[in-house]
Design a protein around this motif. Structure first.
Motif, PDB file in Angstrom:
ATOM      1  N   LEU A  24       0.834  -1.209   0.000  1.00  0.00           N
ATOM      2  CA  LEU A  24       0.000   0.000   0.000  1.00  0.00           C
ATOM      3  C   LEU A  24       0.864   1.252   0.000  1.00  0.00           C
ATOM      4  CD1 LEU A  24      -2.725   1.437   0.123  1.00  0.00           C
ATOM      5  CD2 LEU A  24      -2.703   1.113   2.607  1.00  0.00           C
ATOM      6  N   GLU A  27       2.315   1.606  -3.454  1.00  0.00           N
ATOM      7  CA  GLU A  27       1.274   1.978  -4.417  1.00  0.00           C
ATOM      8  C   GLU A  27       0.991   3.480  -4.383  1.00  0.00           C
ATOM      9  OE1 GLU A  27      -3.442   1.011  -5.405  1.00  0.00           O
ATOM     10  OE2 GLU A  27      -2.568   0.262  -3.542  1.00  0.00           O
ATOM     11  N   GLU A  58      -9.123  -6.687   3.332  1.00  0.00           N
ATOM     12  CA  GLU A  58      -8.191  -5.863   2.550  1.00  0.00           C
ATOM     13  C   GLU A  58      -7.684  -4.688   3.388  1.00  0.00           C
ATOM     14  OE1 GLU A  58      -7.970  -3.341  -1.628  1.00  0.00           O
ATOM     15  OE2 GLU A  58      -9.822  -4.356  -1.089  1.00  0.00           O
ATOM     16  N   SER A  83      -5.970   3.587   0.944  1.00  0.00           N
ATOM     17  CA  SER A  83      -5.990   2.950  -0.364  1.00  0.00           C
ATOM     18  C   SER A  83      -6.812   3.787  -1.336  1.00  0.00           C
ATOM     19  CB  SER A  83      -6.597   1.545  -0.258  1.00  0.00           C
ATOM     20  OG  SER A  83      -6.823   1.015  -1.543  1.00  0.00           O
TER      21      SER A  83
END
Length: 149
Positions: A24, A27, A58, A83
């Motif tokens: 994460l 990303e 998640e 996210s």
């Protein structure tokens, strides 16, 4: 959105949790913000890791929490990230609210310092943080030192 929050020291993270939080962070901080930087900075081992999971498991939100003297002289919060799949649902507010509560529970009521991306200044001010000094550039992104007394 219902999020399940857990906070763990580094040594209590499972391999799957460690992989998910690094994925994460990469990303968002490296790919999305197009900012190549040394994310694996040697600080994970001395941090508490706040993990926010969805009902499907998640990882949707994450932050590192530090006791005073670890990252800054004060208690601090870093690597605050949500996210991209779960943005615009108030998750950032939930994450920071949880991070502040965890800091107080673990370290007591004391000032908290952050190095915030400048575009998020108003967001952090809404939680009582105030800018400390002139801004600075970190990895090509304008930042501010902010303190919540």
């Amino acid at each position: 959105m219902t999020i399940s929050w857990t906070t763990k020291p580094f040594e209590a993270l499972t391999l799957a949790e460690l992989y998910a939080l690094l994925q994460l962070r990469s990303e968002v901080f490296v790919v999305e913000q197009t900012c190549p930087f040394q994310d694996i900075d040697g600080q994970d081992q001395v941090a508490y890791h706040l993990l926010g999971h969805t009902s499907t498991g998640e990882l949707a939100a994450y932050a590192r929490l530090f006791e005073a003297g670890r990252s800054y002289a004060q208690v601090s919060i870093g690597r605050v990230v949500t996210s991209p799949r779960y943005r615009r649902a108030g998750l950032g507010r939930q994450l920071l609210t949880q991070a502040l509560a965890e800091c107080e529970a673990r370290f007591g009521a004391q000032p908290i310092k952050i190095g915030a991306q400048q575009y998020l200044q108003a967001f952090y001010e809404s939680f009582g943080f105030v800018q400390q000094v002139e801004g600075y550039l970190e990895d090509g992104i304008p930042h501010l030192y902010m303190l919540r007394p």
